[in-house]
Scaffold this motif. Structure first.
Motif, PDB file in Angstrom:
ATOM      1  N   GLN A  24      -9.130   0.893   2.863  1.00 35.67           N
ATOM      2  CA  GLN A  24     -10.414   0.336   2.434  1.00 35.67           C
ATOM      3  C   GLN A  24     -10.237  -0.699   1.329  1.00 35.67           C
ATOM      4  O   GLN A  24     -10.958  -1.701   1.289  1.00 35.67           O
ATOM      5  CB  GLN A  24     -11.358   1.472   1.972  1.00 35.67           C
ATOM      6  CG  GLN A  24     -11.776   2.404   3.080  1.00 35.67           C
ATOM      7  CD  GLN A  24     -10.668   3.380   3.536  1.00 35.67           C
ATOM      8  OE1 GLN A  24      -9.751   3.714   2.784  1.00 35.67           O
ATOM      9  NE2 GLN A  24     -10.756   3.817   4.785  1.00 35.67           N
ATOM     10  N   GLN A  25      -9.283  -0.466   0.443  1.00 34.57           N
ATOM     11  CA  GLN A  25      -9.023  -1.449  -0.612  1.00 34.57           C
ATOM     12  C   GLN A  25      -8.473  -2.748  -0.020  1.00 34.57           C
ATOM     13  O   GLN A  25      -8.809  -3.832  -0.493  1.00 34.57           O
ATOM     14  CB  GLN A  25      -8.045  -0.873  -1.638  1.00 34.57           C
ATOM     15  CG  GLN A  25      -8.656   0.225  -2.491  1.00 34.57           C
ATOM     16  CD  GLN A  25      -7.608   0.889  -3.369  1.00 34.57           C
ATOM     17  OE1 GLN A  25      -6.584   1.357  -2.885  1.00 34.57           O
ATOM     18  NE2 GLN A  25      -7.883   0.914  -4.675  1.00 34.57           N
TER      19      GLN A  25
ATOM     20  N   MET B   1       0.843  -1.192   0.000  1.00 31.11           N
ATOM     21  CA  MET B   1       0.000   0.000   0.000  1.00 31.11           C
ATOM     22  C   MET B   1       0.881   1.245   0.000  1.00 31.11           C
ATOM     23  O   MET B   1       1.744   1.396   0.871  1.00 31.11           O
ATOM     24  CB  MET B   1      -0.920  -0.001   1.227  1.00 31.11           C
ATOM     25  CG  MET B   1      -1.869   1.167   1.263  1.00 31.11           C
ATOM     26  SD  MET B   1      -3.147   1.139   2.561  1.00 31.11           S
ATOM     27  CE  MET B   1      -2.385   0.307   3.900  1.00 31.11           C
TER      28      MET B   1
ATOM     29  N   ALA C 150      -1.019  -7.675  -4.908  1.00 31.00           N
ATOM     30  CA  ALA C 150      -1.912  -6.526  -5.064  1.00 31.00           C
ATOM     31  C   ALA C 150      -1.172  -5.282  -4.596  1.00 31.00           C
ATOM     32  O   ALA C 150      -0.435  -5.325  -3.610  1.00 31.00           O
ATOM     33  CB  ALA C 150      -3.190  -6.712  -4.253  1.00 31.00           C
TER      34      ALA C 150
ATOM     35  N   TYR D 253     -13.094 -10.187  -0.177  1.00 31.47           N
ATOM     36  CA  TYR D 253     -13.200 -10.984  -1.397  1.00 31.47           C
ATOM     37  C   TYR D 253     -12.512 -12.342  -1.231  1.00 31.47           C
ATOM     38  O   TYR D 253     -13.067 -13.384  -1.607  1.00 31.47           O
ATOM     39  CB  TYR D 253     -12.586 -10.233  -2.581  1.00 31.47           C
ATOM     40  CG  TYR D 253     -12.603 -11.052  -3.837  1.00 31.47           C
ATOM     41  CD1 TYR D 253     -13.790 -11.208  -4.572  1.00 31.47           C
ATOM     42  CD2 TYR D 253     -11.459 -11.693  -4.293  1.00 31.47           C
ATOM     43  CE1 TYR D 253     -13.816 -11.997  -5.705  1.00 31.47           C
ATOM     44  CE2 TYR D 253     -11.486 -12.479  -5.430  1.00 31.47           C
ATOM     45  CZ  TYR D 253     -12.666 -12.634  -6.135  1.00 31.47           C
ATOM     46  OH  TYR D 253     -12.699 -13.412  -7.261  1.00 31.47           O
TER      47      TYR D 253
ATOM     48  N   VAL E 265      -2.212  -1.340  -3.654  1.00 37.54           N
ATOM     49  CA  VAL E 265      -3.364  -0.484  -3.407  1.00 37.54           C
ATOM     50  C   VAL E 265      -2.909   0.833  -2.785  1.00 37.54           C
ATOM     51  O   VAL E 265      -1.752   0.980  -2.389  1.00 37.54           O
ATOM     52  CB  VAL E 265      -4.393  -1.179  -2.476  1.00 37.54           C
ATOM     53  CG1 VAL E 265      -4.905  -2.461  -3.110  1.00 37.54           C
ATOM     54  CG2 VAL E 265      -3.794  -1.457  -1.107  1.00 37.54           C
ATOM     55  N   GLU E 266      -3.854   1.769  -2.697  1.00 43.62           N
ATOM     56  CA  GLU E 266      -3.550   3.067  -2.107  1.00 43.62           C
ATOM     57  C   GLU E 266      -4.245   3.306  -0.778  1.00 43.62           C
ATOM     58  O   GLU E 266      -3.821   4.176  -0.027  1.00 43.62           O
ATOM     59  CB  GLU E 266      -3.921   4.193  -3.084  1.00 43.62           C
ATOM     60  CG  GLU E 266      -3.025   4.227  -4.301  1.00 43.62           C
ATOM     61  CD  GLU E 266      -3.231   5.464  -5.161  1.00 43.62           C
ATOM     62  OE1 GLU E 266      -3.797   6.465  -4.660  1.00 43.62           O
ATOM     63  OE2 GLU E 266      -2.823   5.422  -6.334  1.00 43.62           O
ATOM     64  N   THR E 267      -5.307   2.546  -0.459  1.00 44.30           N
ATOM     65  CA  THR E 267      -6.082   2.854   0.745  1.00 44.30           C
ATOM     66  C   THR E 267      -6.314   1.627   1.622  1.00 44.30           C
ATOM     67  O   THR E 267      -6.361   0.491   1.117  1.00 44.30           O
ATOM     68  CB  THR E 267      -7.469   3.429   0.377  1.00 44.30           C
ATOM     69  OG1 THR E 267      -8.261   2.385  -0.215  1.00 44.30           O
ATOM     70  CG2 THR E 267      -7.363   4.619  -0.573  1.00 44.30           C
TER      71      THR E 267
ATOM     72  N   PRO F  54     -17.184  -5.811  -3.623  1.00 41.50           N
ATOM     73  CA  PRO F  54     -17.747  -4.716  -2.804  1.00 41.50           C
ATOM     74  C   PRO F  54     -19.026  -4.141  -3.407  1.00 41.50           C
ATOM     75  O   PRO F  54     -19.255  -4.216  -4.567  1.00 41.50           O
ATOM     76  CB  PRO F  54     -16.638  -3.659  -2.801  1.00 41.50           C
ATOM     77  CG  PRO F  54     -15.581  -4.105  -3.735  1.00 41.50           C
ATOM     78  CD  PRO F  54     -15.898  -5.502  -4.171  1.00 41.50           C
TER      79      PRO F  54
ATOM     80  N   GLN G 262     -11.421  -4.608   1.332  1.00 40.69           N
ATOM     81  CA  GLN G 262     -12.189  -5.197   0.236  1.00 40.69           C
ATOM     82  C   GLN G 262     -11.496  -6.461  -0.291  1.00 40.69           C
ATOM     83  O   GLN G 262     -12.165  -7.444  -0.622  1.00 40.69           O
ATOM     84  CB  GLN G 262     -12.391  -4.178  -0.885  1.00 40.69           C
ATOM     85  CG  GLN G 262     -13.335  -3.056  -0.484  1.00 40.69           C
ATOM     86  CD  GLN G 262     -13.380  -1.924  -1.499  1.00 40.69           C
ATOM     87  OE1 GLN G 262     -12.528  -1.807  -2.372  1.00 40.69           O
ATOM     88  NE2 GLN G 262     -14.388  -1.077  -1.365  1.00 40.69           N
ATOM     89  N   ILE G 263     -10.172  -6.450  -0.360  1.00 42.65           N
ATOM     90  CA  ILE G 263      -9.428  -7.647  -0.782  1.00 42.65           C
ATOM     91  C   ILE G 263      -9.650  -8.780   0.210  1.00 42.65           C
ATOM     92  O   ILE G 263      -9.937  -9.915  -0.181  1.00 42.65           O
ATOM     93  CB  ILE G 263      -7.923  -7.333  -0.937  1.00 42.65           C
ATOM     94  CG1 ILE G 263      -7.697  -6.449  -2.167  1.00 42.65           C
ATOM     95  CG2 ILE G 263      -7.107  -8.626  -1.041  1.00 42.65           C
ATOM     96  CD1 ILE G 263      -6.289  -5.874  -2.258  1.00 42.65           C
TER      97      ILE G 263
END
Length: 148
Positions: free
Chosen positions: A133-134, A109, A127, A141, A129-131, A148, A137-138
């Motif tokens: 929250q992402q 991240m 992966a 999932y 990501v920047e946040t 999401p 979500q991963i």
């Protein structure tokens, strides 16, 4: 299945809290390094005795912290490594490399401004990501198969 997550990297923001709060209700367990900066820096001399030279002071602390970090990463299913905006997190790069070398699922991240500097680290990740929250979500999932 309980997914064991190790949260590594930057300690100056609440990104860990955001992930743990967002993952409430998911079958996950979190671990992380000591995020109290002073305790992390001074653990070696607090336990093994003072050092007159700052190098050896830091060396003792780094080695004790490495015991915790290695254990956490070795026992994790997923390692999340955050690179913050303000400071150079050399330890985070080391943790990402260790996770990749051990075949751990790695999520990195960071902001867009670090893309070039971290291109090799990003290449090892499953992966990027920047946040926080992402990341949540991963995890959702991976555990449920739901988007999401």
């Amino acid at each position: 299945m309980t997914l064991r997550i190790y949260l590594s990297g930057e300690i100056h923001t609440d990104w860990r809290d955001q992930i743990t709060a967002g993952a409430a209700g998911l079958d996950v367990a979190f671990d992380s390094p000591v995020t109290d900066h002073d305790a992390s820096d001074d653990c070696g001399v607090a336990i093994m005795g003072a050092e007159p030279d700052k190098f050896w002071h830091d060396n003792k602390g780094a080695k004790l912290n490495a015991i915790r970090t290695r254990h956490g990463i070795e026992n994790a299913d997923v390692v999340v490594v955050r690179f913050g905006e303000k400071y150079k997190q050399w330890n985070a790069a080391f943790d990402a490399g260790m996770a990749a070398a051990l075949g751990k699922s790695l999520i990195v991240m960071h902001g867009a401004d670090h893309q070039h500097a971290l291109k090799e680290v990003d290449a090892a990740a499953l992966a990027v990501v920047e946040t926080p929250q992402q990341v949540v979500q991963i995890l959702n999932y991976v555990l449920s198969g739901k988007l999401p």
